[in-house]
Structure formats: C-alpha cells, structure tokens
Design a protein around this motif. Structure first.
Motif, PDB file in Angstrom:
ATOM      1  N   SER A 115       0.826  -1.208   0.000  1.00 11.84           N
ATOM      2  CA  SER A 115       0.000   0.000   0.000  1.00 11.84           C
ATOM      3  C   SER A 115       0.860   1.258   0.000  1.00 11.84           C
ATOM      4  O   SER A 115       0.574   2.222  -0.715  1.00 11.84           O
ATOM      5  CB  SER A 115      -0.923   0.004   1.221  1.00 11.84           C
ATOM      6  OG  SER A 115      -1.773  -1.114   1.217  1.00 11.84           O
ATOM      7  N   VAL A 116       1.934   1.251   0.793  1.00 10.64           N
ATOM      8  CA  VAL A 116       2.820   2.415   0.858  1.00 10.64           C
ATOM      9  C   VAL A 116       3.513   2.648  -0.483  1.00 10.64           C
ATOM     10  O   VAL A 116       3.575   3.784  -0.986  1.00 10.64           O
ATOM     11  CB  VAL A 116       3.858   2.234   1.983  1.00 10.64           C
ATOM     12  CG1 VAL A 116       4.896   3.356   1.942  1.00 10.64           C
ATOM     13  CG2 VAL A 116       3.179   2.189   3.342  1.00 10.64           C
ATOM     14  N   VAL A 117       4.026   1.569  -1.088  1.00  4.26           N
ATOM     15  CA  VAL A 117       4.726   1.697  -2.369  1.00  4.26           C
ATOM     16  C   VAL A 117       3.773   2.202  -3.447  1.00  4.26           C
ATOM     17  O   VAL A 117       4.114   3.091  -4.245  1.00  4.26           O
ATOM     18  CB  VAL A 117       5.360   0.356  -2.769  1.00  4.26           C
ATOM     19  CG1 VAL A 117       5.923   0.436  -4.189  1.00  4.26           C
ATOM     20  CG2 VAL A 117       6.458  -0.025  -1.793  1.00  4.26           C
ATOM     21  N   LEU A 118       2.570   1.640  -3.492  1.00  7.72           N
ATOM     22  CA  LEU A 118       1.595   2.068  -4.502  1.00  7.72           C
ATOM     23  C   LEU A 118       1.184   3.522  -4.281  1.00  7.72           C
ATOM     24  O   LEU A 118       0.964   4.265  -5.247  1.00  7.72           O
ATOM     25  CB  LEU A 118       0.375   1.162  -4.469  1.00  7.72           C
ATOM     26  CG  LEU A 118       0.584  -0.284  -4.941  1.00  7.72           C
ATOM     27  CD1 LEU A 118      -0.720  -1.063  -4.855  1.00  7.72           C
ATOM     28  CD2 LEU A 118       1.132  -0.322  -6.363  1.00  7.72           C
ATOM     29  N   ALA A 119       1.071   3.938  -3.020  1.00  3.90           N
ATOM     30  CA  ALA A 119       0.724   5.333  -2.745  1.00  3.90           C
ATOM     31  C   ALA A 119       1.817   6.274  -3.248  1.00  3.90           C
ATOM     32  O   ALA A 119       1.531   7.327  -3.846  1.00  3.90           O
ATOM     33  CB  ALA A 119       0.499   5.532  -1.245  1.00  3.90           C
ATOM     34  N   LEU A 120       3.073   5.908  -3.047  1.00  3.67           N
ATOM     35  CA  LEU A 120       4.179   6.733  -3.553  1.00  3.67           C
ATOM     36  C   LEU A 120       4.205   6.745  -5.081  1.00  3.67           C
ATOM     37  O   LEU A 120       4.455   7.792  -5.702  1.00  3.67           O
ATOM     38  CB  LEU A 120       5.508   6.207  -3.004  1.00  3.67           C
ATOM     39  CG  LEU A 120       5.767   6.444  -1.515  1.00  3.67           C
ATOM     40  CD1 LEU A 120       7.050   5.731  -1.093  1.00  3.67           C
ATOM     41  CD2 LEU A 120       5.870   7.940  -1.217  1.00  3.67           C
TER      42      LEU A 120
END
Length: 458
Positions: free
Chosen positions: A122-127
């Motif tokens: 989720s964090v990687v996709l948000a970035l």
C-alpha cells in the motif's frame, strides 16, 4: 492528409520566397511526450496487469480490501494532481514537475520486489501514484500549450494513442515473463523498474522545456498583408509561457473556480466518475462472469488498449469537428452498454470481446477529449491548474466509486453491485448532458432562432 490554412499567422516562420512554412499537424513536443508515456505505460501496465490477481489470488485479499487498495491507488493520485498542476504553473516549468513525477514513479517500481504484504505494498503504490499525480497535469498542459486550439482533440488523441501502445505492450510483456520464469511476479516488477528508468531518460533528453511559441492553445490570428519586412512581435498574440516568467499565485489559481464552464466540467467529471467502475474491477467481473482462466487474466487489458489505440486519434479529431460534449457523453453511453452486457447478456463466447471493445471505445471517446475541453476553457498561464482541477475531481470520485463498489460486491455480490453502478451512470450521464449543453455568452441556451420569412414570400 490534412488541409492547411493558406494564411500565415502573425509571427509565423516564412520560407525565403515569403510563403508561410506549414506547421506540422502534431507538435514535436507532443510526439516526445507520447514516447515518454509509451515507455512509462509499458512499465506501469506490466504491474497493473498482474496486480489484481497477485493481491486477490496470491495474498488472499477480499473484494472489499481490494476496493480500498484500488481506491487508494487512484485517490492519492487525485490529491497530488492539483498540487502538481499549480506548482508547474507557479514556477512556469511544466517539464520539471512532470520529470519529478516520472522519476518518483520509476523509483517505486523496484520497491515492489521488497514488499510482500498488504501494508508495504500500500505504501509503495501510494508513492507511485504520487508520482503519477504530479506528472499528469503538467504533461497535459505541455501538450495543450504546444497545439493550436482547433487541433487540441487531435493532439491529445495522438498522445493517448502512443500512451495506449505502451498499455498494449505492458500486459504482453507481463504475460510472457510469467510464462517463462519461476518467480514470475518478482521478475515482472524488476523488468518494470528498468523500463520506467528508460522513460525518465527519454523525458530529460528529448522533451523541450517550453511549448512551441505561438501555439498556446489559441487559434492563430492571420497577419495583415504587408510588404516584405522583418517580422515584429504582435502584442495580443498568445504565446506559450516561458519557465520562470509571470509566476502564478494562489489567488489567481482560485479565481479559476469563477469560470462557469470549468465548474461544470469539474462537476460532471466527478458525477460520472462516481459511477465508473475501475478497470481492475471490470476485469475481475469479466473473469467471474465468463470463467476466464487465471493464466489469461493479464491479457484482458490488451482488448481495451487495442481498441483505444485504434480509435484515440479519430475520436479526438471527431470531437474537434462535432463537439467534445457529444463525443464525451457518447463514450459513457458505450460504457453503460458494456455494463448491460455483463449483467444480462447470455454467456456467448464473444461476450469478453464485446465488453473489451466497448471499454476501449469508452476510453477513446473520453480520456483525451476531457482535457482538450478544459484547455479551451482556461487561460494559457493557468492551463496546468485548470486541467488538474477537473482531473482531481474525477479521480477523487473514482476513488469513492472503488470503495463503494468493493463494499457492495462484498455485501450483495457482483451482479447487484454492477446493476447499482449502471443505474447511477445512466442518471449521472443525463445530468451531465443537461449541465454541459452549449450556452451563449450571456448564459442562455444556444439555440438557433427560427428564421422569419419576409412578407410577401411563400
């Protein structure tokens, strides 16, 4: 072959004999940005093609959980898009902000190799979506500022066609990598990172920092006939903004909301976005409805991309000719037809092909037409902000749609959830058709008066 205007615009380049030099049908900046988007989309679509199956089948994510993640995937981009558009207008350097966005997305691709649970992913996709949000409005502003107003639809169509070529090649690359490797998903993420880096290099080397002079998204003015003399600049001829010149402040950006047509476009984009089921959910619905095997799932986006590629330029040119409102609303009617086939059509062997064709036609009629309509509404120096306002409203609405659709699928099942989306889309399209109707400068409806017959004639 396109017919050229015989009169030369003021300040236009002329041949040694004094005749005007014919400008290219598509600006070089548009082609360069199209090449960047093509390469970047190969990288992005490699990940997008396998991500739904990787999360749902590999990590066991529920439809509600996937809806939340898909909403985050689009919502973060929406929130950042307005910032990217305003920053590009404020510092008068659209290429710089777009480059930061492309670079951030490229840096996130290798991080997917290290993320194997929902939280890190989720964090990687948000970035990654942050990078997309930063680059979208400045990139579209560069396209519009490089193109005369009467050719905006064609220019965006050419860019979207090149972008979609990447969307066509990305799933193919993912399919072959999954077929030939043992750790298929990691291999897809690794190759995607390398291709994304190549896209950033092409942007830095080949995309010009400013738009073509004199294009600026406004029709060229014919020059008065004069004896041959050195060309002088015409003060009232719009020119593309140069980096660092005439910075835009927040007050000027907020003043865009006073434009009735921009408010109407933003409101209608949001309304229709609230009932537009995301691509990932549509492909999951198609697999659930037709029983397509998991090994073929990454190829489903190819149908949409192929049709989009074939029709993006003709749809943009058609919008320039008959009106962008008509083409934009027709695209949503085609999407509604696709929903209807998924809901009520028998299990024909041709059903997947029909749905994907309609899905591709929907994108061809809407994806480039909407920013072209916005470009005709806002001034050149606020072009990035104006495109971002409408794009943000649409993306935030689709974020809400993903959350709501995922919850409805979990509670009611896929059929009732899609039926609710179809009913909502029908109502919202009717409202958008009324709100976006042509208006006269005084705000009244544009209807040609019936000509009166002179007395004494039959």
């Amino acid at each position: 072959m396109y017919l050229a205007d015989r009169s030369a615009p003021a300040g236009a380049k002329t041949a040694p004999d004094g005749s005007p030099v014919r400008a290219p049908a598509v600006a070089s900046a548009v082609l360069a940005l199209g090449a960047v988007s093509l390469i970047t989309d190969i990288s992005s679509e490699m990940v997008t093609a396998v991500l739904p199956l990787y999360l749902v089948a590999g990590l066991g994510l529920s439809p509600l959980g996937f809806g939340a993640l898909d909403g985050l995937y689009n919502g973060v981009s929406a929130l950042v898009q307005l910032t990217g558009g305003h920053l590009a207008d404020r510092i008068r350097n659209h290429k710089l902000i777009a480059g930061i966005g492309y670079g951030l997305s490229a840096l996130c691709k290798p991080l997917l190799l290290l993320a194997h649970s929902l939280g890190p992913i989720s964090v990687v996709l948000a970035l990654e979506r942050t990078g997309k949000g930063l680059r979208t409005a400045p990139r579209d502003a560069l396209i519009s500022l490089s193109t005369p107003a009467e050719l905006q639809g064609r220019a965006f169509g050419v860019h979207r066609a090149m972008d979609t070529t990447g969307a066509l090649l990305g799933p193919l690359a993912a399919f072959f990598i999954l077929s030939l490797t043992v750790d298929g998903y990691d291999a897809v993420f690794g190759v995607s990172a390398c291709i994304a880096a190549l896209g950033v290099v092409v942007l830095v080397l080949f995309v010009p920092s400013g738009a073509d002079p004199g294009a600026a998204g406004a029709p060229a003015r014919p020059a008065p006939a004069r004896p041959a003399a050195p060309a002088k600049p015409v003060p009232d001829t719009p020119a593309a903004p140069k980096p660092g010149a005439g910075a835009v402040n927040v007050r000027e950006a907020l003043a865009l909301l006073r434009l009735p047509r921009l408010r109407a476009l933003a409101a209608c984009a949001a309304l229709l976005g609230l009932t537009t089921v995301s691509d990932a959910f549509l492909y999951l619905l198609l697999q659930d409805r037709t029983g397509i095997g998991e090994q073929w799932f990454p190829l489903l986006p190819l149908g949409t991309a192929a049709v989009f590629l074939l029709l993006a330029v003709p749809a943009g040119a058609l919008a320039d000719r008959i009106g962008r409102r008509t083409v934009f609303l027709a695209g949503h009617a085609l999407l509604l037809t696709g929903y209807g086939l998924l809901l009520w059509a028998p299990a024909w062997p041709a059903l997947p092909y029909l749905v994907l064709v309609l899905h591709g036609m929907f994108y061809a009629a809407t994806d480039g037409v909407l920013p072209a309509a916005v470009a005709a509404t806002v001034p050149a120096k606020l072009r990035g902000t104006g495109i971002a306002v409408v794009g943000t409203s649409q993306a935030l609405a689709r974020f809400g749609c993903s959350l709501a659709f995922g919850g409805a699928w979990t509670l009611w099942g896929s059929g009732p959830a899609l039926a609710a989306a179809a009913a909502g889309l029908c109502c919202c399209a009717a409202v958008a058709g009324f709100v976006l109707r042509p208006t006269a400068p005084d705000g009244t409806s544009c209807r040609a008066p019936h000509p009166r017959r002179p007395r004494g004639t039959r």
